[in-house]
Design a protein around this motif. Structure first.
Motif, PDB file in Angstrom:
ATOM      1  N   ARG A   1      11.253   7.965   5.229  1.00 25.08           N
ATOM      2  CA  ARG A   1      10.053   8.608   5.774  1.00 25.08           C
ATOM      3  C   ARG A   1       9.837   8.179   7.231  1.00 25.08           C
ATOM      4  N   HIS A   2      10.046   6.895   7.507  1.00 27.67           N
ATOM      5  CA  HIS A   2       9.919   6.394   8.874  1.00 27.67           C
ATOM      6  C   HIS A   2      10.895   7.099   9.807  1.00 27.67           C
ATOM      7  N   TRP A   3      12.140   7.217   9.393  1.00 28.37           N
ATOM      8  CA  TRP A   3      13.155   7.837  10.245  1.00 28.37           C
ATOM      9  C   TRP A   3      12.922   9.333  10.394  1.00 28.37           C
ATOM     10  N   VAL A   4      12.415   9.985   9.353  1.00 28.16           N
ATOM     11  CA  VAL A   4      12.108  11.422   9.444  1.00 28.16           C
ATOM     12  C   VAL A   4      10.961  11.638  10.432  1.00 28.16           C
ATOM     13  N   LYS A   5       9.923  10.800  10.352  1.00 27.37           N
ATOM     14  CA  LYS A   5       8.806  10.922  11.293  1.00 27.37           C
ATOM     15  C   LYS A   5       9.265  10.699  12.725  1.00 27.37           C
ATOM     16  N   LYS A   6      10.161   9.728  12.903  1.00 29.28           N
ATOM     17  CA  LYS A   6      10.687   9.448  14.235  1.00 29.28           C
ATOM     18  C   LYS A   6      11.493  10.643  14.754  1.00 29.28           C
ATOM     19  N   ALA A   7      12.326  11.227  13.895  1.00 29.35           N
ATOM     20  CA  ALA A   7      13.118  12.392  14.294  1.00 29.35           C
ATOM     21  C   ALA A   7      12.211  13.585  14.588  1.00 29.35           C
ATOM     22  N   ASP A   8      11.160  13.765  13.776  1.00 26.43           N
ATOM     23  CA  ASP A   8      10.207  14.856  14.018  1.00 26.43           C
ATOM     24  C   ASP A   8       9.528  14.691  15.373  1.00 26.43           C
ATOM     25  N   ALA A   9       9.153  13.461  15.701  1.00 28.47           N
ATOM     26  CA  ALA A   9       8.502  13.206  16.988  1.00 28.47           C
ATOM     27  C   ALA A   9       9.460  13.498  18.141  1.00 28.47           C
TER      28      ALA A   9
END
Length: 104
Positions: A48-56
């Motif tokens: 979830r952390h990495w997905v949020k980072k990629a989304d940003a």
């Protein structure tokens, strides 16, 4: 000295790509990160952390595209979701109509 990483960057990148692909194909689907995390044996919060980072990061890239493009993409996702819900409602109506005919 930083702690060693538990997950290789390639695995996390693959997980982020899988989550993005599933979300594009079926927006609004719940539990995508958990399912992909279980499939790849990655803790869901890490993914979830990495997905949020990629989304940003993707949002920063698309920021230059213009407001109209972003609105169009949002409307396309919403349209796909409404079509999916509409097909479910049509199937339910057919099922209920068959039940009424059978009862008569």
């Amino acid at each position: 000295m930083p702690a060693p990483r538990k997950y290789p960057p390639e695995l996390i990148e693959r997980g982020v790509q899988m989550v993005a692909a599933i979300r594009d194909g079926d927006p609004g689907r719940p539990g995508v990160i958990r399912q992909v995390g279980e499939l790849l044996d990655i803790h869901p919060e890490v993914l979830r952390h990495w997905v949020k980072k990629a989304d940003a990061e993707n949002e920063e890239k698309t920021h230059g595209e213009g407001r109209e493009t972003l609105i169009l993409r949002r409307l396309e996702r919403e349209n796909a979701e409404l079509r999916r819900v509409n097909s479910i409602l049509k199937a339910a109506a057919i099922l209920f109509a068959a039940e009424i005919d059978r009862a008569s």
